[in-house]
Design an enzyme around this catalytic site. Structure first.
Site, PDB file in Angstrom:
ATOM      1  N   SER A  80     133.992  63.679   2.338  1.00 32.22           N
ATOM      2  CA  SER A  80     133.971  64.541   1.165  1.00 32.22           C
ATOM      3  C   SER A  80     133.399  65.918   1.559  1.00 32.22           C
ATOM      4  CB  SER A  80     133.179  63.886   0.039  1.00 32.22           C
ATOM      5  OG  SER A  80     133.438  64.509  -1.184  1.00 32.22           O
ATOM      6  N   ASP A 124     143.525  59.825  -3.571  1.00 30.46           N
ATOM      7  CA  ASP A 124     142.350  60.686  -3.755  1.00 30.46           C
ATOM      8  C   ASP A 124     142.789  61.934  -4.506  1.00 30.46           C
ATOM      9  OD1 ASP A 124     140.076  62.188  -3.687  1.00 30.46           O
ATOM     10  OD2 ASP A 124     139.821  62.135  -1.512  1.00 30.46           O
ATOM     11  N   HIS A 161     139.279  58.247  -3.053  1.00 25.01           N
ATOM     12  CA  HIS A 161     138.212  58.957  -2.354  1.00 25.01           C
ATOM     13  C   HIS A 161     137.364  57.997  -1.529  1.00 25.01           C
ATOM     14  CE1 HIS A 161     136.306  62.802  -1.797  1.00 25.01           C
ATOM     15  NE2 HIS A 161     135.113  62.330  -2.119  1.00 25.01           N
TER      16      HIS A 161
END
Length: 688
Positions: free
Chosen positions: A548, A631, A663
């Site tokens: 991320s 995602d 994600h």
């Protein structure tokens, strides 16, 4: 409901060897397979008499690629746990009625049983699919949430084209995190309850025809709904915005629904940011909740607000406190509020007194850190006598149930779900180090050493870059980014608490916004440079990994590391800030972090100054790119762009693509593949 367990889900607590050789072989270190054999403990609640803790354990079947969770009970005084349920499907959302029935959700239905699991009765049926059920304190009602369809889909509009596979989209947000909007909205209902029966024919939707969500998407839960102690009011959290307004705002509010008048009141309409987690005091005279002041800033200071109904007065309990709070719980006498908060790299239990707000000058609040130590207190389940029952983790151990003496802060462990597994594992040492940053601040850095560490040897070393960007590197236990597993593969792990993390004051936490590629990157380099001075760190074999914002960090470091690193791994990272803005969903995040859209006039400098794609010409280091198709937070094109750039540049690179993951990587077999590719890449590019 079938009453037989999944055949391969053998509880670790009975101490037998699993079929996978990695569990019982002579290696005695953590492996990916062992991680998936561990029981995953989640706390539920305490029985009304305060004598027992109800919790769940979920075990995964690798072959079936899914898990099954059951409920257990253990005495607060200590003793052997007892399994309550054995049904296929995960049981959760445990509540106790005034008459003592234990209710829980399984496969979208509501069941009731005695606290020992006997006399199980299915109260609702397969067509209902409800969640977040709560009994009213007077025992006459239940509230619950369920999805209500309000919008037509393409198939509704074109029933004569059943094989057409398309979406007609007219507004934002049409997808969120890992799911597409499907025309349904989570709503709050209540229905009469009597003698173990919910009268669903009289269920009332208190958000009828409203295109809003409760619980909040994507991670809201039972904390978003509550009964008042007199059972006359339902309190719920929602963001009453739609489309583009929803996509750019964090302004959730707390609403009061009066059952007698059927009228709804916006209780927090004067606050612009998040209002969440409403909790009434035991006598109902006050309500506390968590509140962020600024709209669009999802990592703003989370204040504890208190409102006194008798005095019609509200105040900020934590206005003098330099941190955010979470997971609030009242003491039984209503004189204190307990909350969780990060303190210098660990999540701890805190206490604050609730002063008499009837006075002209509100008396001082006294904050007390109840617990200390290198661990995370991850949830509060309830108070039993002088104890708070909690879940606790550390970097070497998954969650278990503990009780905390509220006077001394001493822990007593109540469950030992994975003890048999951990007793066979040789753990690496974990230590804290403080590093001086380029602006002369102190940065906490966690260092995790391999098992059987020998200071006379030199070890390959990994810099771990955390996501968020405002999430913490604490004593969390991850079933994928597992530090003990990294150490077991022969790596020293360096995990800095760089700028942007909670636990070091509001200023440290907030300073990452509008500076993604600035001081936080220098903090990373300060950490790895400092630890690299230790004689056992092999400076010729250093890598950096992260997900991320941590994945963004990898792409950015690839352009500025000046030869420090020999390899990189980026999972679901942001590669191009401009295309990220054009394809992500929660636009409030980008607006706050970058300063607005990239086409603003003047344009925020962040889009150029801190954009990893602008430094690809400086990339020269092998990189593994990982991304999931589902995602929608950091869309998959970010990973594809990075991989393609590395390939065209002639850099050794690999793209690990998951078609069904978002994600996070959540399914067992996908995760095991992730783990093996992760360490295979490190073996190829760093270890040797």
């Amino acid at each position: 409901m079938k009453k037989n367990l999944l055949t391969l889900l053998v509880p670790i607590t009975i101490g037998i060897c699993f079929s996978l050789s990695t569990f019982c072989n002579a290696q005695n270190v953590m492996t990916p397979e062992l991680l998936w054999q561990l029981g995953r403990v989640s706390g539920e609640t305490i029985t009304p008499d305060g004598k027992n803790v109800i919790y769940s354990i979920k075990y995964y079947d690798i072959k079936a690629n899914k898990g099954d969770g059951d409920l257990y009970s253990v005495p607060v005084a200590g003793g052997d746990p007892k399994q309550i349920t054995t049904t296929i499907g995960t049981e959760y959302n445990v509540q106790f009625s005034t008459s003592g029935e234990m209710g829980y959700v399984c496969l979208g239905n509501w069941f009731e049983a005695h606290s020992d699991g006997s006399a199980v009765m299915q109260v609702t049926h397969d067509s209902i699919d409800i969640d977040n059920v709560k009994y009213s304190p007077d025992g006459n009602w239940v509230l619950f949430t369920k999805n209500v369809k309000l919008d037509e889909t393409t198939k509704d509009l074109y029933p004569n084209l059943p094989k057409a596979n398309a979406r007609i989209i007219n507004d934002l947000m049409y997808r969120h995190w890992n799911f597409w909007e499907d025309g349904t909205y989570g709503h709050v209902f209540y229905a009469p309850y009597s003698a173990g029966r919910i009268d669903m024919s009289k269920a009332r939707d208190i958000m009828e025809d409203e295109r809003y969500y409760c619980p909040q998407q994507p991670e809201g839960g039972a904390e978003d709904v509550a009964w008042s102690p007199d059972s006359k009011t339902i309190v719920y959290v929602t963001k009453k915005k739609v489309g583009k307004d929803y996509a750019v705002s964090t302004n959730t509010d707390i609403y009061f629904y009066d059952i007698a008048t059927r009228k709804t009141t916006d209780f927090t309409k004067d606050n612009a940011g998040y209002d969440t987690y409403p909790v009434f005091s035991p006598d109902g005279s006050k309500i506390a909740w968590l509140s962020m002041a600024r709209d669009g800033y999802e990592a703003d200071k989370n204040r504890i607000m208190v409102y006194d109904f008798k005095l019609n007065t509200k105040f900020d309990l934590t206005d003098s406190w330099d941190e955010s709070a979470s997971s609030i719980k009242w003491s039984k006498d209503g004189k204190y509020i307990y909350f969780l908060e990060n303190a210098y790299g660990t999540d701890q239990l805190f206490e604050v007194n609730v002063p008499d707000i009837g006075m002209k000058t509100i008396p001082a609040r006294h904050f007390r850190q109840v617990t200390t130590g290198d661990h995370d207190v991850t949830s509060m389940l309830g108070i039993s006598g002088n104890y708070m029952v909690v879940t606790r983790t550390d970097m070497n151990h998954a969650a278990e149930i503990y009780k905390v003496d509220l006077k001394t802060g001493a822990f007593t462990q109540l469950t030992f779900t994975n003890k048999a597994a951990y007793d066979k594992i040789h753990m690496g040492k974990i230590e804290k180090r403080w590093v001086k940053t380029t602006d002369s601040k102190k940065e906490l850095v966690w260092v995790i050493y391999p098992p059987d560490f020998d200071s006379a040897k030199k070890y390959p070393t990994l810099l771990y870059c955390q996501g968020g960007p405002q999430s913490t590197v604490s004593q969390f236990y991850s079933f994928r980014w597992n530090f003990q597993l990294m150490a077991a593969n022969g790596y020293i792990v360096v995990a800095p608490c760089r700028r942007g993390m909670p636990g070091f004051g509001v200023e440290w936490n907030a300073s990452i916004s509008r500076d993604w590629g600035g001081q936080p990157m220098r903090d990373y380099l300060s950490a790895i440079d400092s630890i690299s001075k230790l004689p056992f760190v092999d400076v010729s074999r250093r890598g950096a990994v992260g997900a991320s914002y941590g994945g963004y960090s990898i792409y950015f470091l690839a352009g500025i590391h000046n030869g420090r690193f020999k390899t990189f791994i980026s999972h679901d990272g942001v590669f191009d800030l401009e295309s990220m803005y054009g394809t992500t969903e929660e636009l409030w995040f980008n607006n706050w972090e970058m300063g607005g859209p990239y086409w603003s006039n003047p344009a925020p400098v962040d889009y150029q100054k801190f954009n990893p794609k602008n430094m690809v010409d400086k990339w020269n280091t092998p990189i593994l790119v990982i991304h999931g198709q589902q995602d929608f937070r950091v869309p998959v094109e970010q990973g594809m762009e990075a991989f393609q750039a590395a390939q065209i540049r002639g850099i050794k690179s690999k793209f690990l693509y998951f078609e069904d993951e978002g994600h996070w990587v959540l399914t067992p077999q996908d995760d095991l593949l992730w783990q093996h590719e992760f360490y295979k890449w490190l073996d190829e590019t760093l270890k040797n």
